[in-house]
Design a protein around this motif. Sequence first.
Motif, PDB file in Angstrom:
ATOM      1  N   ARG A  68       0.831  -1.215   0.000  1.00 45.17           N
ATOM      2  CA  ARG A  68       0.000   0.000   0.000  1.00 45.17           C
ATOM      3  C   ARG A  68       0.862   1.262   0.000  1.00 45.17           C
ATOM      4  NH1 ARG A  68      -5.641  -0.805   3.304  1.00 45.17           N
ATOM      5  NH2 ARG A  68      -6.103  -2.923   2.605  1.00 45.17           N
ATOM      6  N   ILE A  69       1.986   1.205   0.698  1.00 44.26           N
ATOM      7  CA  ILE A  69       2.904   2.352   0.697  1.00 44.26           C
ATOM      8  C   ILE A  69       3.424   2.604  -0.710  1.00 44.26           C
ATOM      9  CG2 ILE A  69       5.184   3.129   1.479  1.00 44.26           C
ATOM     10  CD1 ILE A  69       4.576   1.741   4.157  1.00 44.26           C
ATOM     11  N   ARG A  70       3.785   1.540  -1.408  1.00 44.56           N
ATOM     12  CA  ARG A  70       4.267   1.701  -2.786  1.00 44.56           C
ATOM     13  C   ARG A  70       3.151   2.191  -3.707  1.00 44.56           C
ATOM     14  NH1 ARG A  70       8.933   2.590  -1.106  1.00 44.56           N
ATOM     15  NH2 ARG A  70      10.311   0.826  -0.728  1.00 44.56           N
ATOM     16  N   ALA A  71       1.922   1.722  -3.463  1.00 36.57           N
ATOM     17  CA  ALA A  71       0.795   2.184  -4.272  1.00 36.57           C
ATOM     18  C   ALA A  71       0.536   3.676  -4.062  1.00 36.57           C
ATOM     19  CB  ALA A  71      -0.460   1.378  -3.924  1.00 36.57           C
ATOM     20  N   ILE A  74       5.128   6.393  -2.345  1.00 38.22           N
ATOM     21  CA  ILE A  74       6.129   6.824  -1.364  1.00 38.22           C
ATOM     22  C   ILE A  74       7.412   6.023  -1.596  1.00 38.22           C
ATOM     23  CG2 ILE A  74       6.710   6.914   1.095  1.00 38.22           C
ATOM     24  CD1 ILE A  74       3.695   7.266   1.612  1.00 38.22           C
ATOM     25  N   PRO A  75       8.527   6.688  -1.933  1.00 37.62           N
ATOM     26  CA  PRO A  75       9.752   5.970  -2.312  1.00 37.62           C
ATOM     27  C   PRO A  75      10.722   5.706  -1.174  1.00 37.62           C
ATOM     28  CG  PRO A  75      10.016   8.280  -2.844  1.00 37.62           C
ATOM     29  CD  PRO A  75       8.646   8.138  -2.212  1.00 37.62           C
ATOM     30  N   ALA A  76      10.282   5.798   0.083  1.00 35.64           N
ATOM     31  CA  ALA A  76      11.184   5.572   1.212  1.00 35.64           C
ATOM     32  C   ALA A  76      11.781   4.171   1.160  1.00 35.64           C
ATOM     33  CB  ALA A  76      10.423   5.752   2.529  1.00 35.64           C
ATOM     34  N   VAL A  77      12.981   4.014   1.681  1.00 35.36           N
ATOM     35  CA  VAL A  77      13.608   2.699   1.788  1.00 35.36           C
ATOM     36  C   VAL A  77      12.851   1.892   2.837  1.00 35.36           C
ATOM     37  CG1 VAL A  77      15.722   1.448   2.320  1.00 35.36           C
ATOM     38  CG2 VAL A  77      15.850   3.691   1.220  1.00 35.36           C
ATOM     39  N   ILE A  78      12.412   0.687   2.480  1.00 39.16           N
ATOM     40  CA  ILE A  78      11.678  -0.163   3.412  1.00 39.16           C
ATOM     41  C   ILE A  78      12.508  -1.402   3.724  1.00 39.16           C
ATOM     42  CG2 ILE A  78       9.595  -1.520   3.824  1.00 39.16           C
ATOM     43  CD1 ILE A  78       8.074   0.336   2.008  1.00 39.16           C
ATOM     44  N   ILE A  79      12.840  -1.559   5.008  1.00 40.78           N
ATOM     45  CA  ILE A  79      13.580  -2.723   5.478  1.00 40.78           C
ATOM     46  C   ILE A  79      12.640  -3.566   6.330  1.00 40.78           C
ATOM     47  CG2 ILE A  79      15.564  -3.546   6.806  1.00 40.78           C
ATOM     48  CD1 ILE A  79      16.926  -0.860   6.238  1.00 40.78           C
ATOM     49  N   MET A  80      12.399  -4.796   5.906  1.00 43.75           N
ATOM     50  CA  MET A  80      11.481  -5.670   6.630  1.00 43.75           C
ATOM     51  C   MET A  80      12.170  -6.284   7.845  1.00 43.75           C
ATOM     52  SD  MET A  80       9.004  -5.211   4.522  1.00 43.75           S
ATOM     53  CE  MET A  80       7.733  -6.330   5.124  1.00 43.75           C
ATOM     54  N   LEU A  81      11.449  -6.407   8.948  1.00 42.33           N
ATOM     55  CA  LEU A  81      11.933  -7.060  10.152  1.00 42.33           C
ATOM     56  C   LEU A  81      11.130  -8.337  10.343  1.00 42.33           C
ATOM     57  CD1 LEU A  81      12.105  -3.961  12.545  1.00 42.33           C
ATOM     58  CD2 LEU A  81      13.887  -4.841  11.018  1.00 42.33           C
ATOM     59  N   THR A  82      11.794  -9.491  10.328  1.00 42.52           N
ATOM     60  CA  THR A  82      11.047 -10.740  10.364  1.00 42.52           C
ATOM     61  C   THR A  82      11.820 -11.841  11.064  1.00 42.52           C
ATOM     62  OG1 THR A  82      10.007 -12.454   8.994  1.00 42.52           O
ATOM     63  CG2 THR A  82      11.942 -11.349   8.072  1.00 42.52           C
TER      64      THR A  82
END
Length: 356
Positions: A68-71, A74-82
């Motif tokens: 949804r952020i990409r839709a 918004i071009p922020a760097v997204i780092i997933m925590l998992t």
Amino acid sequence: MATVLIVEDDRITRKVLTLGIKNLGYRVMEAESGEEALSMLLGTDSDVDMILMDVVMPEMDGIETTGRIRAMGIPAVIIMLTSDDSAETVKRAVMAGADDYMTKPVDPNQLATRLELALKASSFYVYRHNFASQIEGFESFHAEDRRSMDIIASKNENLLSDLLKTLNLIAKMRDNDTYEHTSRVGWLSMALARKMGEPEDEVLSLGLAAPLHDIGKIGVPDSILLKPGALNDREWEIMKQHPIFGWRLLSRFSSGVLMTAASVALNHHERWDGSGYPKGLKGEEIPLYGRIVAVADSFDAMVSPRPYKEAKSVDWGFEEIRSLAGIQFCPKTVEAFISLEEKIERRYEMEKQAQI
């Protein structure tokens, strides 16, 4: 001061991350759910540079939130925590628009390094995600009228040239060594296609298309793409998706050059004996230009230095290509390549002298 948004439903984890990141000199925003994060991103007066996104959250998980952020553009760097770093989970995150991932519990030293690297490369990430948004717009426009892109091209003769330059600029912003490599692959592929008797217009088309063979790597997390050591099995399975990413990016255009580029991106890691990827094609099932770029790409990788290895000699590279004929490479393509040995040696010697 760069801004980091932490999206994490566990309060203790969120507060620990916040304290650590503030101590590194970043401004921090917090959201306890995907819904809250979207609301903050829509209403904030400050641009968010990086987002730490928990994958497992109630109602809207981190992967859906990322999509949804990409839709939203918004071009922020997204780092997933998992804590689930299986190939399938990471693949879903990448397809949703994530740039990287870290396993939980998060190592503070590793987090500091990842944030620093992401901030240094922020211009690349912004460029990449803005470009991806434009590509999606092209796709929907083209779906309404298959001639749309051709009509636009007829009105703007520089469209294809500008698009190719843009795609190559993306590679250069990521890694200048990679950019130089792709340029040499374009030259080698063109010389090889000409030697094999391809029509001159097709030779030139391949010369433009071949440098885009690894464009799909923009969809591979940095922790895998830039890893200095060997990839483990899970990381390798994710890396093997980049031909598909490249094909999806390039195949939505009607230009002959970009259709060639899409085919090359998809097929240049197939092997003559059928042990390649992503489809395991064998022999002449592999399109000719995929076979040509496979030789050009492999040869240049062999004789060029990398952070994890020293360059091999050009002579060694030719012997290695020759030894893999009928195994990794098409025998006829190898035969044509070997016949160009003197010409190719001159080109690499000239480049070597230019660097002195």
